[in-house]
Design an enzyme around this catalytic site. Structure first.
Site, PDB file in Angstrom:
ATOM      1  N   PHE A   1       0.777  -1.157   0.047  1.00 14.90           N
ATOM      2  CA  PHE A   1       0.008   0.152  -0.018  1.00 14.90           C
ATOM      3  C   PHE A   1       0.997   1.352  -0.018  1.00 14.90           C
ATOM      4  O   PHE A   1       1.640   1.250   0.768  1.00 14.90           O
ATOM      5  CB  PHE A   1      -0.879  -0.142   1.270  1.00 14.90           C
TER       6      PHE A   1
ATOM      7  N   ASP B   1       9.103   2.621   1.848  1.00 13.17           N
ATOM      8  CA  ASP B   1       8.132   3.278   2.303  1.00 13.17           C
ATOM      9  C   ASP B   1       7.921   3.218   3.677  1.00 13.17           C
ATOM     10  O   ASP B   1       7.551   2.196   4.174  1.00 13.17           O
ATOM     11  CB  ASP B   1       6.648   2.900   1.659  1.00 13.17           C
TER      12      ASP B   1
ATOM     13  N   LYS C   1       2.319   9.773   8.486  1.00 11.39           N
ATOM     14  CA  LYS C   1       1.688   9.127   9.729  1.00 11.39           C
ATOM     15  C   LYS C   1       2.342   9.721  11.219  1.00 11.39           C
ATOM     16  O   LYS C   1       2.256  10.797  11.529  1.00 11.39           O
ATOM     17  CB  LYS C   1       1.652   7.575   9.705  1.00 11.39           C
TER      18      LYS C   1
HETATM   19  C1  LIG Z   1      -0.891   5.209   5.156  1.00 14.33           C
HETATM   20  C2  LIG Z   1       0.167   4.950   4.252  1.00 14.33           C
HETATM   21  C3  LIG Z   1       0.267   5.587   2.928  1.00 14.33           C
HETATM   22  C4  LIG Z   1      -0.606   6.813   2.615  1.00 14.33           C
HETATM   23  O1  LIG Z   1      -0.544   7.818   3.500  1.00 14.33           O
HETATM   24  P1  LIG Z   1      -1.629   9.020   3.358  1.00 14.33           P
HETATM   25  O2  LIG Z   1      -1.160  10.078   4.480  1.00 14.33           O
HETATM   26  O3  LIG Z   1      -2.715   8.344   3.828  1.00 14.33           O
HETATM   27  O4  LIG Z   1      -1.614   9.449   1.972  1.00 14.33           O
HETATM   28  C5  LIG Z   1       1.357   5.110   2.198  1.00 14.33           C
HETATM   29  N1  LIG Z   1       2.185   4.112   2.319  1.00 14.33           N
HETATM   30  C6  LIG Z   1       1.984   3.435   3.478  1.00 14.33           C
HETATM   31  C7  LIG Z   1       2.611   2.260   3.849  1.00 14.33           C
HETATM   32  C8  LIG Z   1       0.950   3.950   4.330  1.00 14.33           C
HETATM   33  O5  LIG Z   1       0.556   3.004   5.547  1.00 14.33           O
END
Ligand SMILES: *Cc1c(COP(=O)(O)O)cnc(C)c1O
Length: 396
Positions: free
Chosen positions: A139, A224, A253
């Protein structure tokens, strides 16, 4: 509209139905605890999805925020922003990166990473490489580029045509990786623990091979760290567990303790990939946002919170394994630090609803996995309370 509808339900009709919301309005938070508008108290084991890593309304962060609110809210990135530079230095001092770009969310941080990888290859190395390899079940966000990078069909449905230049392959499969790499490959992008995808840590031996292949072939490695970073997994950044160094990594986050902020960080060689005018964001790294980032990083690093997350995560996993041993419904308890999953034999949505009725907030990671994301300051007593509720519900 029926007369019994509350003011909140009426107002909610003015929102897009993008979220399947619980019928719960949380109005106050402190540490590991939340209160709803009826005065009910909840133990928070989701932390706004790995955002409030320091708990709700952490005092030091609040003080830094209030101080900055009294001084200056916003100036354009056409000016020097001392907080932004200092926040960037805290990131580079505590990671393998040398340069930081601030934005406002995770998706934007990943967009910046993708753009930087392409531009570095195309305008610094002049090799025309543009492809990004990503992984099934990953994701990376909801913008067009990051949903294309995301390895989950449900996120992409109905949004065609999608941007070109992305390949998705299975994780922990070296043959698939070798087959996907070509003279067009600019970067490989992945999470160290697939979080939304079901709490799947990358295999350590595979990760070493992947990093070595990237190094050999001149392919950029993008990690990420949006969910895994900021101490969550027991290290400040999860790549540290694997003995590798990404060329680029992304944060959001937990970076702002609840204040919206994202960042992309990269190694020195990539600095010239983003020269003046090539990328930007009006709100990226405002004095307020970066005052919060500074305070958050000082708290996490200064108070040894990654180490604490490792200890509390070990305790949480040990308690879960102990209390759930022999439970036929539970297939596996796994995790890294305080990013923990309980994989069950069947969908768990109902269990999460019941946990909420019992005063515990948790979240899913895919249909069958209960995901637990307490804040990094969670106590053994709070863990015991959560485990007791979950053990009882999973028994039934
Ligand atoms: C939450 C998340 C995103 C997206 O972040 P947003 O602030 O919602 O755009 C991308 N990568 C990972 C691994 C995430 O957990």
């Amino acid at each position: 509209m029926s007369e019994t509808q509350t003011a909140l339900e009426t107002a909610s009709h003015s929102l897009f139905p993008t979220y399947a919301r619980y019928p719960l309005a949380l109005v106050k938070g402190e540490g590991s605890w939340l209160w709803d508008d009826k005065g009910n108290k909840y133990l928070d084991f989701m932390s706004g999805i790995a955002v409030t890593n320091l708990g709700h309304a952490p005092k030091r962060i609040k003080e830094a925020l209030i101080k900055q609110l009294d001084e200056l809210w916003h100036v354009s990135n056409l000016f020097q922003i001392p907080n932004q530079a200092e926040a960037a230095k805290l990131i580079t001092d505590n990671s393998c990166a040398d340069a930081v770009f601030f934005c406002n969310s995770g998706a934007e941080a990943n967009e910046a990473a993708i753009k930087l990888a392409r531009r570095y290859n195309q305008n610094v190395l002049n090799n025309g490489r543009c492809e990004i390899i990503t992984f099934e079940q990953s994701f990376h966000g909801r913008t067009l580029a990051t949903l294309t990078a995301t390895g989950q069909a449900k996120v992409k449905e109905g949004f065609a045509p999608l941007p070109e230049g992305f390949k998705t392959i299975p994780l922990n499969d070296l043959a698939a990786l070798r087959a996907a790499v070509s003279d067009k490959t600019a970067a490989v992008m992945l999470e160290m623990v697939q979080a939304e995808g079901g709490i799947h840590p990358v295999d350590a031996a595979y990760m070493k091979e992947l990093a070595a292949l990237c190094e050999r072939e001149g392919i950029l490695l993008i990690v990420d760290e949006i969910q895994t970073g900021m101490g969550r997994t027991g290290k400040l950044f999860a790549y540290e567990h694997y003995g590798i160094e990404p060329d680029i990594f992304t944060m959001a986050k937990g970076l702002g303790s609840g204040f919206p902020v994202g960042a992309m960080a990269a190694k020195e060689k990539l600095r010239d990939g983003f020269t003046a005018g090539t990328h930007g964001s009006t709100f990226g790294g405002t004095p307020i946002a970066t005052a919060v980032v500074k305070a958050t990083l000082e708290a996490i690093v200064g108070d040894g919170l990654p180490e604490r997350a490792a200890r509390q995560g070990d305790y949480l996993i040990a308690q879960l394994r102990g209390k759930l041993a022999g439970n036929a419904f539970v297939k596996e308890v796994r995790g890294l630090g305080l990013l923990v999953g309980i994989e069950c034999a069947e969908p768990i949505a109902d269990i999460l609803n019941k946990a909420q009725e019992r005063g515990l907030l948790a979240i899913s990671a895919g249909p069958n996995v209960i995901r637990l994301l307490p804040n990094l300051l969670v106590t053994n007593e709070e863990i015991d309370t959560a485990v007791a509720i979950l053990a009882e519900l999973l028994e039934a």
